[in-house]
Write a protein that holds these residues in place. Sequence first.
Motif, mmCIF file in Angstrom:
data_model
loop_
_atom_site.group_PDB
_atom_site.id
_atom_site.type_symbol
_atom_site.label_atom_id
_atom_site.label_comp_id
_atom_site.label_asym_id
_atom_site.label_seq_id
_atom_site.Cartn_x
_atom_site.Cartn_y
_atom_site.Cartn_z
ATOM 1 N N MET A 30 -54.233 23.491 106.496
ATOM 2 C CA MET A 30 -54.319 24.401 105.357
ATOM 3 C C MET A 30 -55.324 25.516 105.615
ATOM 4 O O MET A 30 -55.122 26.636 105.172
ATOM 5 C CB MET A 30 -54.681 23.648 104.077
ATOM 6 N N GLN A 31 -56.377 25.225 106.318
ATOM 7 C CA GLN A 31 -57.368 26.258 106.597
ATOM 8 C C GLN A 31 -56.835 27.268 107.609
ATOM 9 O O GLN A 31 -57.130 28.449 107.519
ATOM 10 C CB GLN A 31 -58.662 25.632 107.106
ATOM 11 N N GLN A 32 -56.038 26.807 108.554
ATOM 12 C CA GLN A 32 -55.503 27.710 109.570
ATOM 13 C C GLN A 32 -54.452 28.649 108.989
ATOM 14 O O GLN A 32 -54.383 29.813 109.348
ATOM 15 C CB GLN A 32 -54.876 26.917 110.708
ATOM 16 N N TYR A 33 -53.617 28.150 108.100
ATOM 17 C CA TYR A 33 -52.491 28.932 107.600
ATOM 18 C C TYR A 33 -52.654 29.420 106.160
ATOM 19 O O TYR A 33 -51.716 29.947 105.598
ATOM 20 C CB TYR A 33 -51.209 28.105 107.731
ATOM 21 N N SER A 34 -53.826 29.264 105.603
ATOM 22 C CA SER A 34 -54.020 29.668 104.208
ATOM 23 C C SER A 34 -53.835 31.177 104.026
ATOM 24 O O SER A 34 -53.306 31.617 103.009
ATOM 25 C CB SER A 34 -55.385 29.231 103.694
ATOM 26 N N ILE B 9 -51.803 33.182 105.726
ATOM 27 C CA ILE B 9 -50.362 33.464 105.764
ATOM 28 C C ILE B 9 -49.711 33.028 104.462
ATOM 29 O O ILE B 9 -48.861 33.730 103.906
ATOM 30 C CB ILE B 9 -49.708 32.780 106.979
ATOM 31 N N ILE B 10 -50.105 31.883 103.947
ATOM 32 C CA ILE B 10 -49.554 31.376 102.690
ATOM 33 C C ILE B 10 -49.915 32.314 101.540
ATOM 34 O O ILE B 10 -49.072 32.622 100.692
ATOM 35 C CB ILE B 10 -50.033 29.937 102.425
ATOM 36 N N MET B 11 -51.146 32.808 101.501
ATOM 37 C CA MET B 11 -51.567 33.722 100.441
ATOM 38 C C MET B 11 -50.797 35.047 100.505
ATOM 39 O O MET B 11 -50.382 35.571 99.474
ATOM 40 C CB MET B 11 -53.072 33.996 100.524
ATOM 41 N N ALA C 283 -47.780 35.461 101.730
ATOM 42 C CA ALA C 283 -46.413 35.159 101.305
ATOM 43 C C ALA C 283 -46.336 35.025 99.789
ATOM 44 O O ALA C 283 -45.372 35.513 99.163
ATOM 45 C CB ALA C 283 -45.929 33.878 101.974
ATOM 46 N N LEU C 284 -47.319 34.409 99.164
ATOM 47 C CA LEU C 284 -47.337 34.291 97.705
ATOM 48 C C LEU C 284 -47.485 35.660 97.044
ATOM 49 O O LEU C 284 -46.848 35.923 96.013
ATOM 50 C CB LEU C 284 -48.457 33.357 97.254
#
Length: 109
Positions: free
Chosen positions: A20-24, A26-28, A30-31
């Motif tokens: 989650m720390q590595q891809y947070s 990218i996720i943010m 995308a959101l």
Amino acid sequence: MINFLQAAGAAAQQPQPGFMQQYSFIIMIALMVLVLWLFMWRPEAKRRKQMQAFRDGLKKGDKIITAGGIYGVVKEVKETTLLIEVDGNVTLRIDKNMVVADNTDLQRQ
């Protein structure tokens, strides 16, 4: 020299960041794109499609308002232009894309 070795040893002992720390980031991102699409792009595309359908459905005798605030009645419809009567014998040729509203809806209110 000892400080350098201690710093290198401390860096090696730190835990690696989790999934989650590595891809947070990218996720943010995308959101954020999803929220922009839901609340801005999709409604705007829907409004643009409705306006194009309105302009394509214009016919002789319709009361309209132009983007410049001119009220008129459609006298002639061509592919990209309209001939509108403004007052008496005053007619204007305007681009279809400059029609923004149907005057009959406003008169009912």
